[in-house]
Each structure stands twice: as C-alpha cells, then as structure tokens.
Design a protein around this motif. Structure first.
Motif, PDB file in Angstrom:
ATOM      1  N   MET A 144       0.840  -1.191   0.000  1.00 20.76           N
ATOM      2  CA  MET A 144       0.000   0.000   0.000  1.00 20.76           C
ATOM      3  C   MET A 144       0.883   1.251   0.000  1.00 20.76           C
ATOM      4  O   MET A 144       1.892   1.313   0.702  1.00 20.76           O
ATOM      5  CB  MET A 144      -0.909   0.003   1.232  1.00 20.76           C
ATOM      6  N   ARG A 145       0.495   2.243  -0.784  1.00 18.34           N
ATOM      7  CA  ARG A 145       1.225   3.512  -0.825  1.00 18.34           C
ATOM      8  C   ARG A 145       0.600   4.456   0.199  1.00 18.34           C
ATOM      9  O   ARG A 145      -0.588   4.785   0.125  1.00 18.34           O
ATOM     10  CB  ARG A 145       1.139   4.097  -2.233  1.00 18.34           C
ATOM     11  N   ILE A 146       1.416   4.900   1.169  1.00 22.06           N
ATOM     12  CA  ILE A 146       0.927   5.747   2.259  1.00 22.06           C
ATOM     13  C   ILE A 146       1.706   7.047   2.263  1.00 22.06           C
ATOM     14  O   ILE A 146       2.940   7.048   2.413  1.00 22.06           O
ATOM     15  CB  ILE A 146       1.076   5.040   3.618  1.00 22.06           C
ATOM     16  N   ALA A 147       1.010   8.164   2.086  1.00 18.81           N
ATOM     17  CA  ALA A 147       1.639   9.483   2.102  1.00 18.81           C
ATOM     18  C   ALA A 147       1.697   9.989   3.539  1.00 18.81           C
ATOM     19  O   ALA A 147       0.706   9.911   4.276  1.00 18.81           O
ATOM     20  CB  ALA A 147       0.859  10.455   1.221  1.00 18.81           C
ATOM     21  N   VAL A 148       2.851  10.506   3.941  1.00 20.96           N
ATOM     22  CA  VAL A 148       3.045  11.008   5.298  1.00 20.96           C
ATOM     23  C   VAL A 148       3.312  12.504   5.239  1.00 20.96           C
ATOM     24  O   VAL A 148       4.389  12.935   4.828  1.00 20.96           O
ATOM     25  CB  VAL A 148       4.211  10.289   6.009  1.00 20.96           C
ATOM     26  N   THR A 189      -0.446  10.894  -5.985  1.00 21.91           N
ATOM     27  CA  THR A 189      -0.768   9.971  -7.073  1.00 21.91           C
ATOM     28  C   THR A 189      -0.531   8.532  -6.636  1.00 21.91           C
ATOM     29  O   THR A 189       0.571   8.154  -6.233  1.00 21.91           O
ATOM     30  CB  THR A 189       0.086  10.271  -8.321  1.00 21.91           C
ATOM     31  N   GLY A 190      -1.573   7.726  -6.667  1.00 22.15           N
ATOM     32  CA  GLY A 190      -1.459   6.323  -6.292  1.00 22.15           C
ATOM     33  C   GLY A 190      -1.510   6.050  -4.803  1.00 22.15           C
ATOM     34  O   GLY A 190      -1.445   4.887  -4.383  1.00 22.15           O
ATOM     35  N   ALA A 191      -1.625   7.091  -3.987  1.00 19.07           N
ATOM     36  CA  ALA A 191      -1.657   6.888  -2.530  1.00 19.07           C
ATOM     37  C   ALA A 191      -3.051   6.444  -2.093  1.00 19.07           C
ATOM     38  O   ALA A 191      -4.058   7.017  -2.497  1.00 19.07           O
ATOM     39  CB  ALA A 191      -1.269   8.169  -1.801  1.00 19.07           C
ATOM     40  N   GLU A 217       4.711   1.305   1.205  1.00 25.06           N
ATOM     41  CA  GLU A 217       5.564   2.286   0.541  1.00 25.06           C
ATOM     42  C   GLU A 217       5.243   3.687   1.059  1.00 25.06           C
ATOM     43  O   GLU A 217       4.148   4.199   0.828  1.00 25.06           O
ATOM     44  CB  GLU A 217       5.338   2.247  -0.972  1.00 25.06           C
ATOM     45  N   PRO A 218       6.183   4.336   1.749  1.00 25.75           N
ATOM     46  CA  PRO A 218       5.911   5.695   2.228  1.00 25.75           C
ATOM     47  C   PRO A 218       6.219   6.736   1.154  1.00 25.75           C
ATOM     48  O   PRO A 218       7.137   6.577   0.358  1.00 25.75           O
ATOM     49  CB  PRO A 218       6.880   5.836   3.400  1.00 25.75           C
ATOM     50  N   VAL A 219       5.423   7.782   1.160  1.00 31.89           N
ATOM     51  CA  VAL A 219       5.675   8.955   0.326  1.00 31.89           C
ATOM     52  C   VAL A 219       5.757  10.146   1.260  1.00 31.89           C
ATOM     53  O   VAL A 219       4.799  10.444   1.977  1.00 31.89           O
ATOM     54  CB  VAL A 219       4.546   9.172  -0.712  1.00 31.89           C
ATOM     55  N   VAL A 220       6.892  10.829   1.279  1.00 31.16           N
ATOM     56  CA  VAL A 220       7.098  11.943   2.193  1.00 31.16           C
ATOM     57  C   VAL A 220       6.533  13.226   1.602  1.00 31.16           C
ATOM     58  O   VAL A 220       6.875  13.603   0.477  1.00 31.16           O
ATOM     59  CB  VAL A 220       8.587  12.119   2.524  1.00 31.16           C
ATOM     60  N   ALA A 255      -6.951  17.626  -2.262  1.00 36.46           N
ATOM     61  CA  ALA A 255      -6.061  16.912  -3.169  1.00 36.46           C
ATOM     62  C   ALA A 255      -6.245  15.405  -3.031  1.00 36.46           C
ATOM     63  O   ALA A 255      -6.186  14.664  -4.017  1.00 36.46           O
ATOM     64  CB  ALA A 255      -4.616  17.303  -2.884  1.00 36.46           C
ATOM     65  N   GLY A 256      -6.480  14.941  -1.799  1.00 34.17           N
ATOM     66  CA  GLY A 256      -6.705  13.527  -1.582  1.00 34.17           C
ATOM     67  C   GLY A 256      -7.967  13.025  -2.248  1.00 34.17           C
ATOM     68  O   GLY A 256      -7.991  11.934  -2.830  1.00 34.17           O
TER      69      GLY A 256
END
Length: 252
Positions: free
Chosen positions: A1-5, A49-51, A26-29, A82-83
């Motif tokens: 899973m792509r997780i934005a932090v 994108t993709g989160a 997968e973290p996205v900073v 945006a989410g």
C-alpha cells in the motif's frame, strides 16, 4: 500500500515513515524539502498519485491562535481536497489528548484540523495522543543554567509507539475519533525534565512554571490525561531514559 506522510521529515514524521516501511508499505514523504507545500498546495497532486492513505503529522510551533488556525485549516483543507481528487480512501491525523479541554491558541488550530477531517470528503480517523517521552527533551532544549518547565500532568508515551499505532489505524477502515492513546504511567513534566537532565549528567536546575489562569490550572490538574479506556503504550519513561535516543540532543 502507498501511504503518504504529511510532515514526514519532522521528528515524529520520520518515525511514522519508518513504521510504514516496517509494515511492508511504501511511504511517500510530503514536506517542503520534498517539493510539496501544504499551505500553498503546490506538489500535492503529484505526491498523492497512487496513494491509498494519508497520515498527517504536519506541525507548526506557535502559541498564536490565528497562526494555528490558519496553518491547520489551510493545510488540512488542501490535503483533503487533493486527496479526494487523487482517490485517497482514508485520511488519518494525529491530534492531542485534552485538545478540547484546554483553550490555548495552538489547540484551537488542532480542533479546527480535527473538525475538517471528521467532516471531510475523504473518510477520516483522528487519533489523540498524550505527550511523548521526548517532550521532556524539548522543554529543556534552550541552553542555560535553568530550565523553565510547565507544571503539566501527563501520561507520556514513546513516539515510536504512536507511529506504529497511526500506521495500524491507516491500514484499517476509517473510524472517526478513536479512543485516546496514552502511555503506561502518569508523570509531572518538571520531574521528567529533572530525571532526563540527571541521566545526561547535567546539573541544570529545573524551575516548574505554572501557566496563568484556567489554562495553567487545567494543565496542572490533569486536563491532558485520557478520560476513558483506550490503547496504552508499554515503554515507561525510565525505559526510554535508558535508550540511546534519550541521550541524543539532536532531532527534537
């Protein structure tokens, strides 16, 4: 899973990013240093994108009600908008135990943030946590022979345990306002500061300071403690004091 932090380069954000990776995700900073500005909204579309999930631990150090409301209101609104456009299914935010019982400027902004998330177009979860063990280190950070520390009764918890809880919530279904998260024992902040200074071999003096009025009385008498059952951390303050992170003077 792509997780934005959001706020992923801050000292709690870095621990959330570590917890995301440890969970096999997968973290996205999201941070200015990564080319994303929460207040202006620039870079958010690309970052999300993709989160599937956003975990928001972004922060602003201020005692100003106006600045706090402006930051948390604008940043949270931008993240939610945006989410929604990016198809994010879950928005998780970290808040503070007692934020609804202590009327200081910073907390007013956090209440605004909570309301936006709970009423937002993206299903949300709000986790209120007590102060971290590391908060004692922040209180003694200014140099000098005396450390002025607020008279605050807390139930401190390890930041890494908060990070793991946030990730567990993130991969679950949205749950609204969840039970308060706290540590295993109640402690007063001046005593925590004294014990930390002793552990570091410092002779600095701790000066307990009671904030004026209703705010000071509330903080000293337990308004920042959980009022009901909920998850509890396991690491005690003494155990944290014995850890390498307690001896570090960087990254608070």
């Amino acid at each position: 899973m792509r997780i934005a932090v959001a706020g992923g380069t801050g000292w709690i954000g870095r621990r959330v990013v570590e917890a995301v990776r440890a969970g096999g995700h997968e973290p996205v900073v999201i941070a200015r240093s990564a080319g994303v500005d929460l207040v202006r909204g620039t870079g958010l579309a690309e970052a999300l994108t993709g989160a599937a999930v956003v975990i928001d631990v972004s922060n602003l150090s201020t005692i100003s009600r106006k600045r706090s409301e402006e930051f948390f209101g604008t940043a949270t609104g931008n993240l939610l908008a945006a989410g929604r456009r990016a198809g994010v299914r879950h928005h998780v935010v970290l808040s503070i135990v007692g934020v609804d019982r202590v009327d200081i400027g910073y907390y007013v902004g956090k209440r605004r943030q909570e309301a936006l998330v709970l009423d937002g177009a993206v299903p949300g979860t709000v986790l209120r946590s007590t102060q971290f063990h590391e908060f004692a280190a922040q209180r003694i950070a200014p140099r000098g022979p005396v450390a002025a520390v607020p008279q605050l009764l807390s139930q401190p918890i390890a930041a890494r345990e908060v990070a793991r809880c946030l990730v567990d919530l993130a991969v679950a279904e949205p749950a609204g306002l969840v039970p308060d998260l706290a540590g295993p024992q109640q402690l007063r902040m001046p005593e925590m500061a004294r014990r930390l200074l002793r552990a570091r071999g410092s002779r600095r003096v701790v000066l307990p300071v009671r904030l004026p009025g209703a705010v000071g009385r509330a903080m000293a008498e337990g308004a920042l403690l959980p009022t009901g059952a909920g998850p509890r951390g396991t690491q005690t303050f003494d155990q944290w004091l014995a850890s390498p992170v307690a001896q570090s003077r960087r990254g608070w």
